[in-house]
Design a protein around this motif. Structure first.
Motif, short mmCIF file in Angstrom:
data_model
loop_
_atom_site.label_atom_id
_atom_site.label_comp_id
_atom_site.label_asym_id
_atom_site.label_seq_id
_atom_site.Cartn_x
_atom_site.Cartn_y
_atom_site.Cartn_z
N UNK A 1 0.74 -1.27 0.26
CA UNK A 1 -0.12 -0.06 0.05
C UNK A 1 1.01 1.22 -0.10
N UNK A 2 2.09 1.19 -0.36
CA UNK A 2 3.21 2.29 -0.50
C UNK A 2 3.44 2.90 0.91
N UNK A 3 3.44 1.87 1.85
CA UNK A 3 3.80 2.36 3.18
C UNK A 3 5.22 1.90 3.28
N UNK A 4 5.87 2.96 4.06
CA UNK A 4 7.51 2.85 4.13
C UNK A 4 7.70 1.65 4.68
N UNK A 5 8.70 0.74 4.45
CA UNK A 5 9.21 -0.34 4.96
C UNK A 5 10.68 -0.38 5.47
N UNK A 6 11.71 0.37 4.75
CA UNK A 6 12.74 0.37 5.28
C UNK A 6 13.54 1.45 4.39
N UNK A 7 14.87 1.80 4.58
CA UNK A 7 15.71 2.33 3.69
C UNK A 7 17.28 1.90 3.71
N UNK A 8 17.90 2.21 2.74
CA UNK A 8 19.62 1.83 2.91
C UNK A 8 19.97 3.22 2.14
N UNK A 9 20.96 3.79 2.79
CA UNK A 9 21.42 5.07 2.41
C UNK A 9 22.96 5.01 2.26
#
Length: 261
Positions: free
Chosen positions: A167-175
């Motif tokens: 549902x386009x919800x934020x799951x995680x990030x890698x930066x």
């Protein structure tokens, strides 16, 4: 326009494995050119390479054995083969806030590059390019980009991955951050990991990010890669499987360098 000078032969840059899309079917991978003509078939340790005429008719095929199949680049137009004057095709502008921006493409060493500049950025605002693609949770991945950094003022450059759910919800990030100029060269920003559980898509960004007010920056991007693989080597085309598009016989992304005393 700032021209780049090659100093020595180092893999300090990154691009997609090749310009063709790949599809898996019945254990085989099929690759096509931009006109939809089949160019390569990978099956096990074999590679069949097809040569077509201008009408798309196959005129030759070559079979190679004991061939290592390169990982498929999930990004579209990853090596910037198709562009318009302002922006490379299949990529979008990524802008947060109200900074002053400029986007344009040009040709450098017979390949297309994307130039992005920004000024009047406030803290945490960003300017860059992005692309969203489907992703499979639980798979190992490697992501990288080749970028020249011409100017930074109260800013840094980021390779940024946002993983999103159904549902386009934020799951995680890698930066990955870099905060130094490259002085006429390109560097590889690279990261790897496991796609988070429940992730259905990922947005990959190449950004100029403000670390304070009154920020500015200018970058030149040569391409990007996102593929399913373990991080055994974060230099793209480390095995020289992809050939440079300019026809000079060099491995893609590698450069001829010289030095004189």
């Amino acid at each position: 326009m700032m021209w780049y000078t090659t100093i020595f032969i180092l893999s300090i840059c990154v691009i997609s494995v090749n310009s063709m899309q790949a599809y898996a079917s019945s254990g085989s991978q099929y690759r096509y050119d931009q006109n939809g003509n089949i160019t390569e078939v990978f099956n096990g340790d074999s590679k069949i390479k097809f040569t077509s005429d201008k009408n798309g008719n196959t005129i030759n095929q070559t079979v190679l054995k004991n061939f290592v199949v390169p990982p498929v680049n999930l990004l579209q137009n990853a090596n910037f083969a198709q562009v318009n004057q302002e922006l490379v095709n299949k990529w979008e502008k990524a802008i947060w806030g109200t900074p002053t921006t400029n986007y344009h493409t040009y040709t450098y060493e017979n390949r297309n590059v994307q130039k992005v500049s920004a000024s009047n950025m406030s803290l945490h605002q960003y300017v860059g390019i992005k692309q969203r693609v489907p992703i499979t949770a639980g798979k190992p991945y490697v992501a990288n980009t080749s970028v020249g950094i011409e100017h930074l003022q109260n800013a840094k450059v980021q390779l940024y991955l946002d993983f999103l759910g159904p549902n386009d919800e934020f799951i995680g990030a890698n930066v990955i951050d870099h905060q130094a100029l490259t002085y006429g060269s390109f560097i590889t920003l690279s990261t790897s990991g496991i796609v988070p559980a429940k992730a259905k898509s990922v947005v990959i960004y190449v950004l100029i990010r403000a670390v304070d007010d009154n920020a500015a920056g200018m970058i030149v991007v040569r391409g990007a890669n996102l593929s399913y693989e373990h991080s055994r080597n974060e230099v793209v085309n480390y095995d020289f499987q992809a050939v440079a598009p300019n026809g000079n016989g060099m491995p893609d992304i590698w450069e001829i360098g010289s030095w004189e005393a």
